[in-house]
Design a protein around this motif. Structure first.
Motif, PDB file in Angstrom:
ATOM      1  N   PRO A 187      -0.802   7.545  -7.204  1.00 10.83           N
ATOM      2  CA  PRO A 187      -1.827   6.595  -6.736  1.00 10.83           C
ATOM      3  C   PRO A 187      -2.668   6.006  -7.872  1.00 10.83           C
ATOM      4  O   PRO A 187      -2.973   4.818  -7.849  1.00 10.83           O
ATOM      5  N   ALA A 188      -3.021   6.811  -8.858  1.00  8.85           N
ATOM      6  CA  ALA A 188      -3.820   6.293  -9.981  1.00  8.85           C
ATOM      7  C   ALA A 188      -3.047   5.224 -10.749  1.00  8.85           C
ATOM      8  O   ALA A 188      -3.634   4.243 -11.226  1.00  8.85           O
ATOM      9  N   ASP A 189      -1.736   5.385 -10.858  1.00  8.97           N
ATOM     10  CA  ASP A 189      -0.913   4.382 -11.539  1.00  8.97           C
ATOM     11  C   ASP A 189      -0.816   3.103 -10.719  1.00  8.97           C
ATOM     12  O   ASP A 189      -0.721   2.003 -11.277  1.00  8.97           O
ATOM     13  N   GLY A 224      -0.692   8.142   1.798  1.00 10.47           N
ATOM     14  CA  GLY A 224      -0.773   8.405   3.230  1.00 10.47           C
ATOM     15  C   GLY A 224      -2.024   7.844   3.866  1.00 10.47           C
ATOM     16  O   GLY A 224      -2.282   8.050   5.054  1.00 10.47           O
ATOM     17  N   GLU A 225      -2.814   7.112   3.103  1.00 14.06           N
ATOM     18  CA  GLU A 225      -4.044   6.483   3.606  1.00 14.06           C
ATOM     19  C   GLU A 225      -4.489   5.400   2.629  1.00 14.06           C
ATOM     20  O   GLU A 225      -4.025   5.349   1.510  1.00 14.06           O
ATOM     21  N   THR A 226      -5.399   4.539   3.092  1.00 15.34           N
ATOM     22  CA  THR A 226      -5.950   3.510   2.205  1.00 15.34           C
ATOM     23  C   THR A 226      -7.472   3.596   2.115  1.00 15.34           C
ATOM     24  O   THR A 226      -8.090   2.760   1.464  1.00 15.34           O
ATOM     25  N   ASP A 227      -8.058   4.598   2.748  1.00  9.99           N
ATOM     26  CA  ASP A 227      -9.525   4.707   2.735  1.00  9.99           C
ATOM     27  C   ASP A 227     -10.085   4.802   1.318  1.00  9.99           C
ATOM     28  O   ASP A 227     -11.190   4.317   1.057  1.00  9.99           O
ATOM     29  N   THR A 228      -9.362   5.415   0.409  1.00  9.45           N
ATOM     30  CA  THR A 228      -9.852   5.586  -0.967  1.00  9.45           C
ATOM     31  C   THR A 228      -9.469   4.428  -1.884  1.00  9.45           C
ATOM     32  O   THR A 228      -9.928   4.358  -3.017  1.00  9.45           O
ATOM     33  N   PHE A 229      -8.644   3.520  -1.397  1.00 10.33           N
ATOM     34  CA  PHE A 229      -8.132   2.428  -2.242  1.00 10.33           C
ATOM     35  C   PHE A 229      -9.258   1.554  -2.783  1.00 10.33           C
ATOM     36  O   PHE A 229      -9.355   1.335  -3.989  1.00 10.33           O
ATOM     37  N   ASP A 230     -10.098   1.021  -1.891  1.00  5.88           N
ATOM     38  CA  ASP A 230     -11.144   0.093  -2.338  1.00  5.88           C
ATOM     39  C   ASP A 230     -12.115   0.749  -3.310  1.00  5.88           C
ATOM     40  O   ASP A 230     -12.511   0.132  -4.305  1.00  5.88           O
ATOM     41  N   THR A 231     -12.468   2.007  -3.057  1.00  2.73           N
ATOM     42  CA  THR A 231     -13.384   2.718  -3.947  1.00  2.73           C
ATOM     43  C   THR A 231     -12.753   2.914  -5.319  1.00  2.73           C
ATOM     44  O   THR A 231     -13.391   2.683  -6.354  1.00  2.73           O
ATOM     45  N   TYR A 282      -1.832  -7.322  -1.403  1.00  7.07           N
ATOM     46  CA  TYR A 282      -1.409  -6.659  -0.161  1.00  7.07           C
ATOM     47  C   TYR A 282      -0.267  -5.686  -0.428  1.00  7.07           C
ATOM     48  O   TYR A 282      -0.221  -4.585   0.132  1.00  7.07           O
ATOM     49  N   LEU A 283       0.678  -6.096  -1.251  1.00  2.83           N
ATOM     50  CA  LEU A 283       1.809  -5.225  -1.560  1.00  2.83           C
ATOM     51  C   LEU A 283       1.350  -3.974  -2.291  1.00  2.83           C
ATOM     52  O   LEU A 283       1.848  -2.870  -2.031  1.00  2.83           O
ATOM     53  N   ILE A 284       0.426  -4.149  -3.209  1.00  2.00           N
ATOM     54  CA  ILE A 284      -0.085  -3.014  -3.978  1.00  2.00           C
ATOM     55  C   ILE A 284      -0.794  -2.039  -3.042  1.00  2.00           C
ATOM     56  O   ILE A 284      -0.608  -0.819  -3.139  1.00  2.00           O
ATOM     57  N   LYS A 285      -1.582  -2.560  -2.117  1.00  2.00           N
ATOM     58  CA  LYS A 285      -2.280  -1.690  -1.159  1.00  2.00           C
ATOM     59  C   LYS A 285      -1.279  -0.991  -0.229  1.00  2.00           C
ATOM     60  O   LYS A 285      -1.449   0.182   0.099  1.00  2.00           O
ATOM     61  N   ASP A 286      -0.217  -1.686   0.179  1.00  2.00           N
ATOM     62  CA  ASP A 286       0.824  -1.052   0.996  1.00  2.00           C
ATOM     63  C   ASP A 286       1.480   0.106   0.247  1.00  2.00           C
ATOM     64  O   ASP A 286       1.750   1.165   0.828  1.00  2.00           O
TER      65      ASP A 286
END
Length: 190
Positions: free
Chosen positions: A44-46, A142-149, A131-135
């Motif tokens: 995820p960090a990458d 397994g989630e996107t809740d931490t993506f924006d932060t 959008y692709l990166i977030k997917d």
């Protein structure tokens, strides 16, 4: 993430779809799914680092001459349209992107641009790589809740251009377009 690693990821996805890598015509464009597959295999960090490099590349292409080339080719020069155009250029690969940023008139060499100039289909823009990166992040975590932060922390402090750079002219002035982008103007104006 090194820029060579970023482009290597794009090239890996392009290689996975073979001769369909330059086909942005929906609904069966295979490259977006291939890119998500490649990205989702990363940590995820990458994936966040990939997003940050995407922002840097987008900013590097924030140039009036490229914007007006997009206007000639795709017929629009909204902020969203230009964002999509730059994202699509990235999907065309490193050499095409680099050449287009340095010399937007070089886009006249692309087969997709030639098809578009003859109203035979084709499209460069892609809505939107973010959008692709977030997917991919969702698939990896397994989630996107931490993506924006995570993303906000990664891009905090980046200096982003407020306006495009490079020479500017009136894109609705056909003579100016012919002067600055002669090859594209010959395809789309003449």
């Amino acid at each position: 993430m090194e820029i060579s690693t970023w482009w290597g990821i794009v090239e890996q996805a392009r290689a996975a779809v073979g001769d369909r890598a330059d086909d942005r015509d929906p609904p069966d464009d295979p490259l977006p799914d291939a890119l998500v597959d490649v990205l989702a295999a990363l940590e995820p960090a990458d994936i966040i680092d990939f997003y940050v490099k995407h922002v840097e590349l987008t900013d590097s292409a924030e140039r009036y001459p490229l914007m007006w080339a997009a206007f000639l080719i795709e017929g629009s020069f909204t902020d969203d349209g230009f964002m999509d155009f730059r994202d699509g250029l990235m999907l065309l690969g490193h050499e095409t992107f680099k050449r287009a940023v340095a010399d937007p008139d070089s886009l006249a060499d692309l087969s997709v641009v030639l098809r578009m100039s003859r109203d035979e289909g084709g499209w460069i823009g892609y809505e939107t790589l973010s959008y692709l990166i977030k997917d991919a992040y969702q698939r990896a975590r397994g989630e996107t809740d931490t993506f924006d932060t995570a993303l906000e922390a990664a891009i905090k402090g980046m200096t982003r251009p407020e306006l495009p750079s490079g020479g500017n002219w009136d894109p609705e002035d056909d003579d100016a377009m012919r002067h600055h982008l002669p090859r594209l103007a010959a395809l789309f104006l003449d």
